[in-house]
Each structure stands twice: as structure tokens, then as C-alpha cells.
Design an enzyme around this catalytic site. Structure first.
Site, PDB file in Angstrom:
ATOM      1  N   ASP A 175      19.833 -25.051  33.201  1.00 33.81           N
ATOM      2  CA  ASP A 175      18.580 -24.857  33.931  1.00 33.81           C
ATOM      3  C   ASP A 175      18.554 -23.464  34.575  1.00 33.81           C
ATOM      4  O   ASP A 175      17.594 -22.701  34.437  1.00 33.81           O
ATOM      5  CB  ASP A 175      18.485 -25.946  35.013  1.00 33.81           C
ATOM      6  CG  ASP A 175      17.104 -26.059  35.600  1.00 33.81           C
ATOM      7  OD1 ASP A 175      16.176 -25.443  35.048  1.00 33.81           O
ATOM      8  OD2 ASP A 175      16.943 -26.756  36.613  1.00 33.81           O
ATOM      9  N   LYS A 228      32.597 -24.682  33.887  1.00 25.91           N
ATOM     10  CA  LYS A 228      33.299 -24.237  35.102  1.00 25.91           C
ATOM     11  C   LYS A 228      34.573 -25.074  35.218  1.00 25.91           C
ATOM     12  O   LYS A 228      34.839 -25.699  36.250  1.00 25.91           O
ATOM     13  CB  LYS A 228      32.358 -24.420  36.316  1.00 25.91           C
ATOM     14  CG  LYS A 228      32.863 -23.797  37.602  1.00 25.91           C
ATOM     15  CD  LYS A 228      32.805 -22.292  37.611  1.00 25.91           C
ATOM     16  CE  LYS A 228      33.361 -21.730  38.908  1.00 25.91           C
ATOM     17  NZ  LYS A 228      33.524 -20.265  38.872  1.00 25.91           N
ATOM     18  N   ASP A 246      16.456 -19.807  33.251  1.00 27.40           N
ATOM     19  CA  ASP A 246      15.478 -19.084  34.077  1.00 27.40           C
ATOM     20  C   ASP A 246      15.902 -17.628  34.244  1.00 27.40           C
ATOM     21  O   ASP A 246      15.075 -16.711  34.216  1.00 27.40           O
ATOM     22  CB  ASP A 246      15.342 -19.733  35.464  1.00 27.40           C
ATOM     23  CG  ASP A 246      14.193 -20.729  35.516  1.00 27.40           C
ATOM     24  OD1 ASP A 246      13.900 -21.325  34.468  1.00 27.40           O
ATOM     25  OD2 ASP A 246      13.598 -20.911  36.594  1.00 27.40           O
ATOM     26  N   TYR A 248      21.883 -34.172  37.057  1.00 19.64           N
ATOM     27  CA  TYR A 248      20.522 -34.721  37.092  1.00 19.64           C
ATOM     28  C   TYR A 248      20.487 -36.243  36.963  1.00 19.64           C
ATOM     29  O   TYR A 248      19.507 -36.807  36.489  1.00 19.64           O
ATOM     30  CB  TYR A 248      19.665 -34.078  35.987  1.00 19.64           C
ATOM     31  CG  TYR A 248      19.364 -32.629  36.275  1.00 19.64           C
ATOM     32  CD1 TYR A 248      20.382 -31.687  36.281  1.00 19.64           C
ATOM     33  CD2 TYR A 248      18.074 -32.205  36.565  1.00 19.64           C
ATOM     34  CE1 TYR A 248      20.124 -30.361  36.557  1.00 19.64           C
ATOM     35  CE2 TYR A 248      17.810 -30.873  36.841  1.00 19.64           C
ATOM     36  CZ  TYR A 248      18.836 -29.965  36.836  1.00 19.64           C
ATOM     37  OH  TYR A 248      18.583 -28.644  37.114  1.00 19.64           O
ATOM     38  N   ASP A 278      29.697 -18.499  35.905  1.00 20.72           N
ATOM     39  CA  ASP A 278      29.413 -17.278  36.670  1.00 20.72           C
ATOM     40  C   ASP A 278      29.517 -16.050  35.769  1.00 20.72           C
ATOM     41  O   ASP A 278      28.685 -15.134  35.843  1.00 20.72           O
ATOM     42  CB  ASP A 278      30.332 -17.168  37.899  1.00 20.72           C
ATOM     43  CG  ASP A 278      31.766 -17.607  37.611  1.00 20.72           C
ATOM     44  OD1 ASP A 278      32.001 -18.207  36.554  1.00 20.72           O
ATOM     45  OD2 ASP A 278      32.648 -17.335  38.443  1.00 20.72           O
TER      46      ASP A 278
END
Ligand code: ATP
Length: 331
Positions: free
Chosen positions: A225, A169, A229, A123, A201
Site C-alpha cells: 500500500d 522486513k 503510493d 489488514y 525501508d
């Protein structure tokens, strides 16, 4: 007296914040609330997405409660005022507690806190053209990793938690996520908490298949983020997911959902996420008892069938709020 800035924003923001304000008035009459503006509507009114007057108000207050903003689709140079604010006020930690509040909502019995780094990662907003495409810069610093891991440890301890899981990751992003992982393992030493790790993942899958094995997740910006969700959808939907953007001196509370333009102005929005964000704000401002009452009234209302459409009911935002307030008065 504590002072909170109330920013309605766009889309369903004004509707859900109106509900949350009624709740704040009911449980915390001593709280001073002042109105600030930010977002697309604010731009239409004032010519700025984030006017200096709002920044001044925020700097003069103890906390803020914010609805949501709509990003203009047609402005390539647009920079989210929320991202600017997170950066300028150094609101480095995004905390998203996700809990299924009643067996009749959601799909999974989830109770997890996602602690997301809020200032860098994907971001940074730094994108540039290269021959044949665009390169986006992704920044991971030791300083930011240390701060967010320490915050996760602090929150986990305060909540009586036992384990913090680092989500990364590093098998692919060996240097950047590798740094995050190293800092995590180092800071967890001697914390008295169990250190665990998951590839992002695998974490996405674990939220569905092993939800009770997760406790506190600490992760980088984009992963946080997406996972929050996902977690919110599993636990009952975006209408139930509160959050805070936390800094050392200030905190901005907001529902996880966006401005939901598809249902804006239709009295359909579930204001629970905004109400629960207001409860988090009350706790931050030192009104723990009032926060407990607000939170307790949510499952109690669900139990009585007081629900908006996204939760399987038929109540509009305003009627839901009226009936929720009745439940709250006896909590
Ligand atoms: P934005 O561009 O501002 O992020 P969006 O519509 O892409 O908006 P969300 O606002 O997060 O993203 O909404 C995703 C979906 O969830 C939409 O269909 C929306 O109607 C629904 N939704 C979001 N928040 C709520 C809510 N509080 N109550 C009911 N439905 C909601």
C-alpha cells in the site's frame, strides 16, 4: 458478450469513472456495462455500504470498474466495504503497475509492477483493547504467501520480465516476514527468473535512487500500500496510477487514488488512473488491442499538452476527457 459492473463510489469517483466509461464506450462498444453501488453515497441512498444487489451483480459479471470510497470519520464500527469485498470474493492480489508515462510528469523514470498481498497482513481488521492500549493482529500464512508469489512469477513471465524482488522486513518480523521470505525463495527456485530481495525501508529508497533496477516487486499488504503510493507520486502522481484486485474468477479494477474529498465535484480530478484501470480491465476481458489503444493515447495526449492541473496543465476533468477522446480516435 462480456459484462462489467461500474461502481462510481464517492468523492471524485463519479467524475473519473464517467470519463473511463466514455473511453470504454469509444473503444469497446460490445462491452455491456451495468451500474452497481458501494460506499458512503450508496449508504445514504440505500442504508448499506455494500448492498446485496451489488454483490449479486458482481457475482453475475466478468469484472468491475470502481472509483473510490470515502470512509465516514465518525464511525468506530465502520468496516470498509472494499476490504469486505476483497475478502468475500477472494481478490487476493492487488496489482499496481507504475510507469512514468511522459518525461514531463513525475520525478523518476520508473517502470515497476507492485504485486501486493491483498487479504491479510495488517489488514485483518482485528484490533482489541489491552491494558493501556490496542493490539492489532497481523496475519501471514504460508498459503497466502505462496499464492501471491506464484501470481508475481506468472505476471513477470507473461510480461517478459527477468526478476522478481521480494520486499519484507524479516530482520525484525523474523517469523511472519521470515515465512514470506522463505516461501518466496522456495517458489522462485526453477522459475527461470532471478530472485532478489529488499527490506521494505531499502525498497522505499530504491524506488527513488535505483528505479530501473526494479522490475516486479512482490510484497505484503501494508508495505505494498505504502510503496505503491510512493511509486505513483514518483512517476507522475496518483492521477496516473491504475490497479486491479485480482482473484481466480473475478477482478475489480480501480484507480490507486482515494476519493480526494478536497477536490470532489470541482471538475479538477485527473481521470487518467481510472482510464488506465479501464484499459487493464479490457485486457483482462480479452480486448488487448482496445487496451493498447487506450494506453497509447495517454502519452500521446500528454505530448500534445492535454493535461489536468496535477500534471501541470489547466484542463478540467470533462474537457481533458473530450480532448483525450479525440487523441484516442486516431490511435
Ligand atoms: P481518501 O480518504 O478517500 O483516501 P484522500 O484525499 O486522503 O482520500 P487521495 O484521494 O488518495 O487521499 O488523495 C490524496 C491527494 O491527492 C489529495 O490532495 C487529492 O486531491 C490528490 N489526488 C488524488 N487523486 C487525484 C486525481 N485523480 N487527480 C488529481 N488529484 C488527485
Amino acid at each position: 458478450m462480456k459484462r462489467a459492473v461500474i461502481i462510481e463510489g464517492d468523492g471524485i469517483g463519479p467524475e473519473v469513472i464517467a470519463s473511463a466509461v466514455q473511453v470504454l464506450e469509444a473503444v469497446s462498444p460490445g462491452l455491456e456495462m451495468v451500474e452497481g453501488c458501494m460506499g458512503l453515497q450508496c449508504h445514504t441512498r440505500t442504508g448499506s455500504y455494500l448492498p446485496q444487489s451489488t454483490i449479486d451483480l458482481l457475482n453475475d459479471s466478468d469484472a468491475a470498474l470502481f472509483g473510490a470510497i470515502t470512509s465516514p470519520a465518525d464511525r468506530a464500527d465502520y468496516r470498509s466495504p472494499l476490504l469486505s469485498l476483497r475478502k468475500s470474493m477472494d481478490l487476493y492480489a492487488n496489482i499496481r503497475p507504475v510507469k512514468r508515462l511522459h518525461p514531463s510528469v513525475g520525478l523518476v523514470d520508473l517502470d515497476v509492477v507492485i504485486v501486493r498481498e491483498n487479504t491479510e497482513g495488517m489488514y485483518t481488521g482485528e484490533e482489541r483493547e489491552v491494558p493501556g492500549g490496542i493490539v492489532t493482529e497481523r496475519k501471514v500464512t504460508e498459503y497466502a504467501c505462496r499464492r501471491i508469489v506464484d501470481k508475481a512469477i506468472e505476471l513477470c513471465r507473461a510480461d517478459g520480465g527477468k526478476k522478481v524482488t521480494c520486499v519484507h522486513k524479516s530482520n525484525v518480523l523474523r517469523r511472519s516476514d521470515g515465512l514470506f521470505r522463505e516461501v518466496f525463495l522456495d517458489r522462485m527456485k526453477g522459475s527461470g527468473l532471478e530472485a532478489s530481495e529488499l527490506l521494505v525501508d531499502a525498497a522505499a529508497a530504491a524506488l527513488v535512487s535505483q528505479p530501473r533496477k526494479l522490475d516486479f516487486l512482490v510484497t505484503l499488504n501494508l508495505y505494498g500500500d505504502i510503496l505503491s503510493d510512493e511509486a505513483a507520486a514518483l512517476a507522475g502522481g496518483l492521477g496516473f496510477a491504475p490497479s486491479v484486485n485480482l482473484g481466480e474468477k473475478f477482478a475489480l479494477f480501480e484507480p490507486t487514488h482515494g476519493s480526494a474529498p478536497d477536490i470532489a465535484g470541482m471538475d479538477l480530478a485527473n481521470p487518467t488512473a481510472a482510464i488506465l484501470s479501464a484499459a487493464m480491465m479490457l485486457r483482462y476481458l480479452g480486448s488487448g488491442n482496445a487496451a493498447d489503444r487506450v494506453e497509447k493515447a495517454v502519452p500521446a495526449a500528454l505530448e500534445q499538452g492535454i493535461r489536468t492541473r496535477d500534471a501541470g496543465g489547466s484542463l478540467g476533468t470533462r474537457e481533458f476527457t473530450r480532448r483525450y477522446l479525440e487523441v484516442l480516435s486516431s490511435c
